[in-house]
Design an enzyme around this catalytic site. Structure first.
Site, short mmCIF file in Angstrom:
data_model
loop_
_atom_site.label_atom_id
_atom_site.label_comp_id
_atom_site.label_asym_id
_atom_site.label_seq_id
_atom_site.Cartn_x
_atom_site.Cartn_y
_atom_site.Cartn_z
N ALA A 56 0.82 -1.22 0.00
CA ALA A 56 0.00 0.00 0.00
C ALA A 56 0.85 1.27 0.00
O ALA A 56 0.45 2.29 -0.55
CB ALA A 56 -0.92 -0.01 1.22
N PHE A 57 2.02 1.18 0.62
CA PHE A 57 2.90 2.35 0.66
C PHE A 57 3.26 2.83 -0.75
O PHE A 57 3.47 4.03 -0.98
CB PHE A 57 4.18 1.97 1.43
CG PHE A 57 5.10 3.12 1.71
CD1 PHE A 57 4.78 4.06 2.69
CD2 PHE A 57 6.28 3.27 1.00
CE1 PHE A 57 5.64 5.13 2.95
CE2 PHE A 57 7.14 4.33 1.25
CZ PHE A 57 6.81 5.27 2.24
N GLU A 58 3.32 1.88 -1.69
CA GLU A 58 3.71 2.22 -3.07
C GLU A 58 2.53 2.72 -3.92
O GLU A 58 2.75 3.18 -5.05
CB GLU A 58 4.34 0.99 -3.76
CG GLU A 58 5.76 0.67 -3.32
CD GLU A 58 5.87 0.06 -1.93
OE1 GLU A 58 4.96 -0.70 -1.53
OE2 GLU A 58 6.86 0.36 -1.22
N ALA A 80 -4.91 -3.58 0.99
CA ALA A 80 -5.35 -3.98 2.33
C ALA A 80 -4.19 -3.83 3.31
O ALA A 80 -3.15 -4.46 3.14
CB ALA A 80 -5.85 -5.42 2.32
N HIS A 88 3.80 -0.23 12.53
CA HIS A 88 3.98 -0.22 11.08
C HIS A 88 2.68 0.10 10.35
O HIS A 88 2.66 0.89 9.41
CB HIS A 88 4.52 -1.59 10.64
CG HIS A 88 5.10 -1.61 9.27
ND1 HIS A 88 6.25 -0.93 8.95
CD2 HIS A 88 4.68 -2.21 8.13
CE1 HIS A 88 6.51 -1.11 7.66
NE2 HIS A 88 5.58 -1.88 7.14
N PHE A 113 -10.63 5.48 -3.53
CA PHE A 113 -9.86 4.93 -2.42
C PHE A 113 -10.50 3.63 -1.95
O PHE A 113 -11.46 3.62 -1.18
CB PHE A 113 -9.87 5.99 -1.31
CG PHE A 113 -9.06 5.64 -0.10
CD1 PHE A 113 -7.68 5.70 -0.13
CD2 PHE A 113 -9.68 5.28 1.08
CE1 PHE A 113 -6.94 5.40 0.99
CE2 PHE A 113 -8.94 4.98 2.21
CZ PHE A 113 -7.56 5.04 2.16
N1 INI Z 1 1.61 -3.26 2.93
C1 INI Z 1 0.29 -3.49 2.74
O1 INI Z 1 -0.23 -3.22 1.63
N2 INI Z 1 -0.46 -3.99 3.74
C2 INI Z 1 0.05 -4.29 4.97
O2 INI Z 1 -0.71 -4.75 5.84
C3 INI Z 1 1.43 -4.05 5.20
N3 INI Z 1 2.03 -4.35 6.47
O3 INI Z 1 1.29 -4.67 7.42
O4 INI Z 1 3.22 -4.32 6.63
C4 INI Z 1 2.21 -3.52 4.11
N4 INI Z 1 3.54 -3.29 4.27
C5 INI Z 1 4.41 -3.11 3.14
C6 INI Z 1 4.50 -1.66 2.67
O5 INI Z 1 3.30 -1.26 2.04
C7 INI Z 1 5.63 -1.48 1.66
O6 INI Z 1 5.40 -2.28 0.53
C8 INI Z 1 7.01 -1.85 2.24
O7 INI Z 1 7.24 -1.12 3.44
C9 INI Z 1 8.14 -1.52 1.22
O8 INI Z 1 8.15 -0.13 0.86
#
Ligand code: INI
Length: 154
Positions: A56-58, A80, A88, A113
């Site tokens: 999701a961060f990306e 999700a 985190h 969203f």
């Molecule tokens: N990314 C998600 O999409 N959902 C999650 O629940 C999650 N958790 O819990 O860690 C998650 N982490 C990864 C993050 O989105 C990045 O892809 C990662 O930090 C690399 O940049």
């Protein structure tokens, strides 16, 4: 009073779904829901692209890149984020949420969203096709309405 609103019929335009692969079991259901909503509202599947990112961060980064090409009229984001034992969750969900909103405002294009931010797998399951509906379907329906609203507003 003149009521201005978008209808739910897909007309012309290129649409993308951006989906994060993390928690793929649930996100796959959201993708299916979004695709279903697009087709059921009259969309032509040859004009619908699916872009995958790791988490999701990306989502905001890929959204920014996609909208910068000028090839897309609207983008539906799905993913999700499920709360774990560490903070985190808060960082990932906050950055994804803020980032998606900022990019949508920057390009003034319809963006929706469909990112689940839940406490556990049960809540996630409920929102990805069981008793609380399918948030991917809802996000695509919202996107279609906003595409049509933007056309009316001009
Ligand atoms: N990314 C998600 O999409 N959902 C999650 O629940 C999650 N958790 O819990 O860690 C998650 N982490 C990864 C993050 O989105 C990045 O892809 C990662 O930090 C690399 O940049």
């Amino acid at each position: 009073m003149n009521k201005i609103e978008g209808n739910l019929h897909v007309t012309a335009g290129k649409v993308a779904i951006i989906a994060s692969r993390f928690n793929a079991f649930f996100v796959d259901r959201l993708i299916e829901g979004a695709q279903d909503a697009y087709v059921r509202h009259g969309g032509d599947e040859s004009k619908l692209d699916l872009v995958m990112v790791p988490g999701a961060f990306e989502l905001p980064f890929a959204l920014d890149k996609l909208l910068s090409t000028g090839h897309y009229d609207a983008v539906c984001c799905v993913g999700a984020v499920i709360r774990g034992a560490t903070p985190h969750f808060d960082y990932v969900s906050a950055e994804a949420t803020k980032g998606i909103a900022n990019v949508a405002l920057k390009y003034q294009k319809p963006v929706s969203f469909g990112l689940l931010t839940t406490d556990n797998q049960e809540q996630t399951m409920e929102r990805s096709g069981s008793k609380a509906g399918n948030k991917g379907f809802e996000a695509m329906t919202t996107l279609i309405e906003m595409m049509n609203l933007y056309k009316v507003i001009g």
